[in-house]
Design a protein around this motif. Structure first.
Motif, mmCIF file in Angstrom:
data_model
loop_
_atom_site.group_PDB
_atom_site.id
_atom_site.type_symbol
_atom_site.label_atom_id
_atom_site.label_comp_id
_atom_site.label_asym_id
_atom_site.label_seq_id
_atom_site.Cartn_x
_atom_site.Cartn_y
_atom_site.Cartn_z
ATOM 1 N N GLU A 53 21.698 19.566 -28.008
ATOM 2 C CA GLU A 53 20.907 19.838 -26.812
ATOM 3 C C GLU A 53 20.737 18.553 -25.999
ATOM 4 O OE1 GLU A 53 17.551 22.675 -27.196
ATOM 5 O OE2 GLU A 53 18.059 22.627 -29.331
ATOM 6 N N PRO A 54 20.938 18.621 -24.672
ATOM 7 C CA PRO A 54 20.850 17.425 -23.827
ATOM 8 C C PRO A 54 19.489 16.729 -23.888
ATOM 9 C CG PRO A 54 21.678 19.295 -22.570
ATOM 10 C CD PRO A 54 21.307 19.814 -23.916
ATOM 11 N N GLU A 55 18.412 17.485 -24.151
ATOM 12 C CA GLU A 55 17.069 16.892 -24.206
ATOM 13 C C GLU A 55 16.915 15.898 -25.355
ATOM 14 O OE1 GLU A 55 16.215 21.346 -23.476
ATOM 15 O OE2 GLU A 55 17.912 20.124 -24.088
ATOM 16 N N LEU A 56 17.829 15.924 -26.311
ATOM 17 C CA LEU A 56 17.761 15.000 -27.444
ATOM 18 C C LEU A 56 17.560 13.568 -26.966
ATOM 19 C CD1 LEU A 56 18.156 14.564 -30.567
ATOM 20 C CD2 LEU A 56 20.568 14.138 -30.008
ATOM 21 N N PHE A 57 18.243 13.195 -25.904
ATOM 22 C CA PHE A 57 18.206 11.814 -25.418
ATOM 23 C C PHE A 57 16.908 11.464 -24.695
ATOM 24 C CE2 PHE A 57 22.593 12.709 -26.273
ATOM 25 C CZ PHE A 57 23.031 11.545 -26.878
ATOM 26 N N ASP A 58 16.012 12.434 -24.545
ATOM 27 C CA ASP A 58 14.695 12.166 -23.960
ATOM 28 C C ASP A 58 13.710 11.633 -24.998
ATOM 29 O OD1 ASP A 58 15.645 13.141 -21.553
ATOM 30 O OD2 ASP A 58 14.803 15.152 -21.856
ATOM 31 N N PHE A 59 14.093 11.651 -26.254
ATOM 32 C CA PHE A 59 13.178 11.283 -27.337
ATOM 33 C C PHE A 59 13.726 10.094 -28.118
ATOM 34 C CE2 PHE A 59 12.674 15.748 -26.390
ATOM 35 C CZ PHE A 59 11.304 15.845 -26.227
ATOM 36 N N PRO A 60 12.936 9.033 -28.283
ATOM 37 C CA PRO A 60 13.421 7.839 -28.977
ATOM 38 C C PRO A 60 13.418 7.965 -30.496
ATOM 39 C CG PRO A 60 11.179 7.489 -28.247
ATOM 40 C CD PRO A 60 11.607 8.824 -27.701
ATOM 41 N N PHE A 61 12.735 8.987 -31.048
ATOM 42 C CA PHE A 61 12.558 9.125 -32.491
ATOM 43 C C PHE A 61 12.800 10.576 -32.866
ATOM 44 C CE2 PHE A 61 10.015 10.234 -36.167
ATOM 45 C CZ PHE A 61 10.040 9.126 -36.999
#
Length: 186
Positions: A53-61
């Protein structure tokens, strides 16, 4: 807080829930404890995401659990590789004994083919950043703890009888810790 969803094979993926183990209570509890014990601002209601999912890169952990029979296809392998090498951090927990760690290493060889895990000793900074730990922590499940055990003996044989905790790190080219695998811990 983001928990990663993945496919599992065999017993760990079925009756023990694979990625869903202790969900959502664990996520809520972990988020609350982080807010109580650190200065981190963590939303109490966690999320689950697939690695693609593209949103993965919105989260640092990101967090993964019960990975002893995890399966990642080539797209998921690439997504996790990109995430880790672009600055993301993975913590993986709740896997026990020799066979589960062997399986995880095989999967991680596909994710990070040119990198080997390094066992972290107590002197590593991660054990002294928030709290100055005097020994490597080992947290058993409530089921094991209730009968006085510090480890979970139902996961299969432990290599050379070693039930102690092990912490394995994967590092990027700048020697930044990108993934922490908490072996023999829940």
């Amino acid at each position: 807080f983001v928990r990663i969803e993945y496919r599992s094979a065999g017993r760990r993926g079925g009756s023990f829930g694979g990625w869903k183990n202790d969900y959502p209570d664990c996520d809520w509890n972990f988020s609350i404890r982080l807010r109580q014990l650190t200065s981190l601002k963590v939303a109490p209601n966690g999320r689950t995401l697939r690695l693609t999912e593209p949103e993965l890169f919105d989260f640092p952990f990101i967090f993964m659990t019960n990975m002893g029979s995890m399966e990642l296809d080539s797209e998921e392998q690439k997504a996790l590789r990109d995430y880790l090498l672009r600055g993301g951090f993975l913590m993986a927990d709740d896997f026990w004994a020799a066979a589960e760690w062997k399986h995880i290493r095989e999967v991680m060889r596909l994710v990070l083919p040119n990198r080997e895990p390094v066992e972290l000793s107590l002197s590593h900074e991660i054990f002294h950043m928030v709290y100055d730990l005097a020994k490597l922590p080992q947290v058993p499940s409530i089921r094991a703890w209730r009968v006085g055990m510090t480890y979970e003996n139902w996961h299969g044989p432990f290599e050379n009888g070693d039930t102690s905790p092990h912490f394995w790190g994967y590092f990027d080219d700048q020697q930044r810790l990108v993934a922490l695998f908490c072996h023999n811990n829940d």
